[in-house]
Design a protein around this motif. Sequence first.
Motif, PDB file in Angstrom:
ATOM      1  N   GLN A  69       0.831  -1.203   0.000  1.00  0.00           N
ATOM      2  CA  GLN A  69       0.000   0.000   0.000  1.00  0.00           C
ATOM      3  C   GLN A  69       0.870   1.259   0.000  1.00  0.00           C
ATOM      4  N   VAL A  70       1.984   1.226   0.709  1.00  0.00           N
ATOM      5  CA  VAL A  70       2.902   2.368   0.714  1.00  0.00           C
ATOM      6  C   VAL A  70       3.432   2.597  -0.700  1.00  0.00           C
ATOM      7  N   ARG A  71       3.839   1.518  -1.349  1.00  0.00           N
ATOM      8  CA  ARG A  71       4.334   1.630  -2.727  1.00  0.00           C
ATOM      9  C   ARG A  71       3.243   2.151  -3.669  1.00  0.00           C
ATOM     10  N   ALA A  72       2.029   1.643  -3.508  1.00  0.00           N
ATOM     11  CA  ALA A  72       0.915   2.071  -4.367  1.00  0.00           C
ATOM     12  C   ALA A  72       0.571   3.538  -4.116  1.00  0.00           C
ATOM     13  N   PHE A  73       0.594   3.961  -2.845  1.00  0.00           N
ATOM     14  CA  PHE A  73       0.372   5.375  -2.522  1.00  0.00           C
ATOM     15  C   PHE A  73       1.394   6.244  -3.241  1.00  0.00           C
ATOM     16  N   HIS A  74       2.661   5.892  -3.141  1.00  0.00           N
ATOM     17  CA  HIS A  74       3.727   6.689  -3.740  1.00  0.00           C
ATOM     18  C   HIS A  74       3.521   6.814  -5.242  1.00  0.00           C
ATOM     19  N   ALA A  81      11.376   8.029  -1.648  1.00  0.00           N
ATOM     20  CA  ALA A  81      10.827   6.800  -2.217  1.00  0.00           C
ATOM     21  C   ALA A  81      10.479   5.790  -1.124  1.00  0.00           C
ATOM     22  N   PRO A  82       9.604   4.847  -1.437  1.00  0.00           N
ATOM     23  CA  PRO A  82       9.251   3.816  -0.451  1.00  0.00           C
ATOM     24  C   PRO A  82      10.487   3.076   0.044  1.00  0.00           C
ATOM     25  N   GLU A  89      15.111   3.213   9.206  1.00  0.00           N
ATOM     26  CA  GLU A  89      15.562   2.622  10.477  1.00  0.00           C
ATOM     27  C   GLU A  89      15.780   3.654  11.568  1.00  0.00           C
ATOM     28  N   ILE A  90      15.931   4.906  11.185  1.00  0.00           N
ATOM     29  CA  ILE A  90      16.116   5.948  12.194  1.00  0.00           C
ATOM     30  C   ILE A  90      14.926   5.990  13.153  1.00  0.00           C
ATOM     31  N   TYR A  91      13.739   5.602  12.668  1.00  0.00           N
ATOM     32  CA  TYR A  91      12.536   5.586  13.503  1.00  0.00           C
ATOM     33  C   TYR A  91      12.369   4.247  14.210  1.00  0.00           C
ATOM     34  N   HIS A  92      12.428   3.154  13.459  1.00  0.00           N
ATOM     35  CA  HIS A  92      12.489   1.802  14.009  1.00  0.00           C
ATOM     36  C   HIS A  92      12.721   0.835  12.844  1.00  0.00           C
ATOM     37  N   PRO A  93      13.151  -0.398  13.120  1.00  0.00           N
ATOM     38  CA  PRO A  93      13.565  -1.317  12.052  1.00  0.00           C
ATOM     39  C   PRO A  93      12.482  -1.670  11.030  1.00  0.00           C
ATOM     40  N   ASP A  94      11.206  -1.560  11.388  1.00  0.00           N
ATOM     41  CA  ASP A  94      10.135  -1.927  10.464  1.00  0.00           C
ATOM     42  C   ASP A  94       9.385  -0.713   9.905  1.00  0.00           C
ATOM     43  N   TYR A  95       9.902   0.489  10.099  1.00  0.00           N
ATOM     44  CA  TYR A  95       9.248   1.709   9.607  1.00  0.00           C
ATOM     45  C   TYR A  95       9.443   1.783   8.097  1.00  0.00           C
ATOM     46  N   PHE A  96       8.375   1.503   7.352  1.00  0.00           N
ATOM     47  CA  PHE A  96       8.428   1.517   5.889  1.00  0.00           C
ATOM     48  C   PHE A  96       7.548   2.659   5.405  1.00  0.00           C
ATOM     49  N   GLY A  97       8.163   3.706   4.880  1.00  0.00           N
ATOM     50  CA  GLY A  97       7.409   4.885   4.502  1.00  0.00           C
ATOM     51  C   GLY A  97       7.774   5.412   3.133  1.00  0.00           C
ATOM     52  N   ALA A  98       6.916   6.285   2.625  1.00  0.00           N
ATOM     53  CA  ALA A  98       7.155   7.008   1.378  1.00  0.00           C
ATOM     54  C   ALA A  98       6.591   8.405   1.541  1.00  0.00           C
ATOM     55  N   PHE A  99       7.246   9.384   0.905  1.00  0.00           N
ATOM     56  CA  PHE A  99       6.903  10.789   1.075  1.00  0.00           C
ATOM     57  C   PHE A  99       6.719  11.468  -0.282  1.00  0.00           C
ATOM     58  N   VAL A 100       5.683  12.306  -0.364  1.00  0.00           N
ATOM     59  CA  VAL A 100       5.388  13.054  -1.583  1.00  0.00           C
ATOM     60  C   VAL A 100       4.938  14.459  -1.177  1.00  0.00           C
ATOM     61  N   LEU A 101       5.379  15.453  -1.928  1.00  0.00           N
ATOM     62  CA  LEU A 101       4.892  16.812  -1.711  1.00  0.00           C
ATOM     63  C   LEU A 101       3.628  17.014  -2.535  1.00  0.00           C
ATOM     64  N   ASP A 102       2.578  17.536  -1.913  1.00  0.00           N
ATOM     65  CA  ASP A 102       1.312  17.782  -2.618  1.00  0.00           C
ATOM     66  C   ASP A 102       1.411  19.088  -3.407  1.00  0.00           C
ATOM     67  N   PRO A 103       0.357  19.494  -4.112  1.00  0.00           N
ATOM     68  CA  PRO A 103       0.429  20.717  -4.921  1.00  0.00           C
ATOM     69  C   PRO A 103       0.755  21.989  -4.136  1.00  0.00           C
TER      70      PRO A 103
END
Length: 123
Positions: free
Chosen positions: A72-77, A90-91, A95-109
């Motif tokens: 879902q993180v990949r699909a969101f990105h 990118a997705p 690890e700076i947050y915790h070993p399983d923290y899997f995130g992706a970031f995008v800037l909106d309009p």
Amino acid sequence: MIIDHIGMTVRDYDKSKQFFCRALAPLGIELVMEVHGWAGLGKAGKPELWFGVGGEKQNPMHIAFIADTRDQVRAFHAAALAAGGTDNGAPGIREIYHPDYFGAFVLDPDGHNVEAVCHRPEP
């Protein structure tokens, strides 16, 4: 969730509505209602993210949405980029947050940093 809802101003209502509806669809988040020029997005009929035109926009805001899976993180990105967002991370594992923290970031309009994150380990 610890917050009932969040609201933010945007410059272009239609552009933001298109962006958020497309970007958040992989997370099961959809347009729930529109009231007085504001859109409310959420799940199961409960609007939690509100945005509309008016006043000064808060900049920059960081909003993180829960993803049930890393896919879902990949699909969101991918959906957010296709909707006109700008890559801001990118997705992947953060690890700076915790070993399983899997995130992706995008800037909106409007330049808000929108994230999807899954805290679960890889199955």
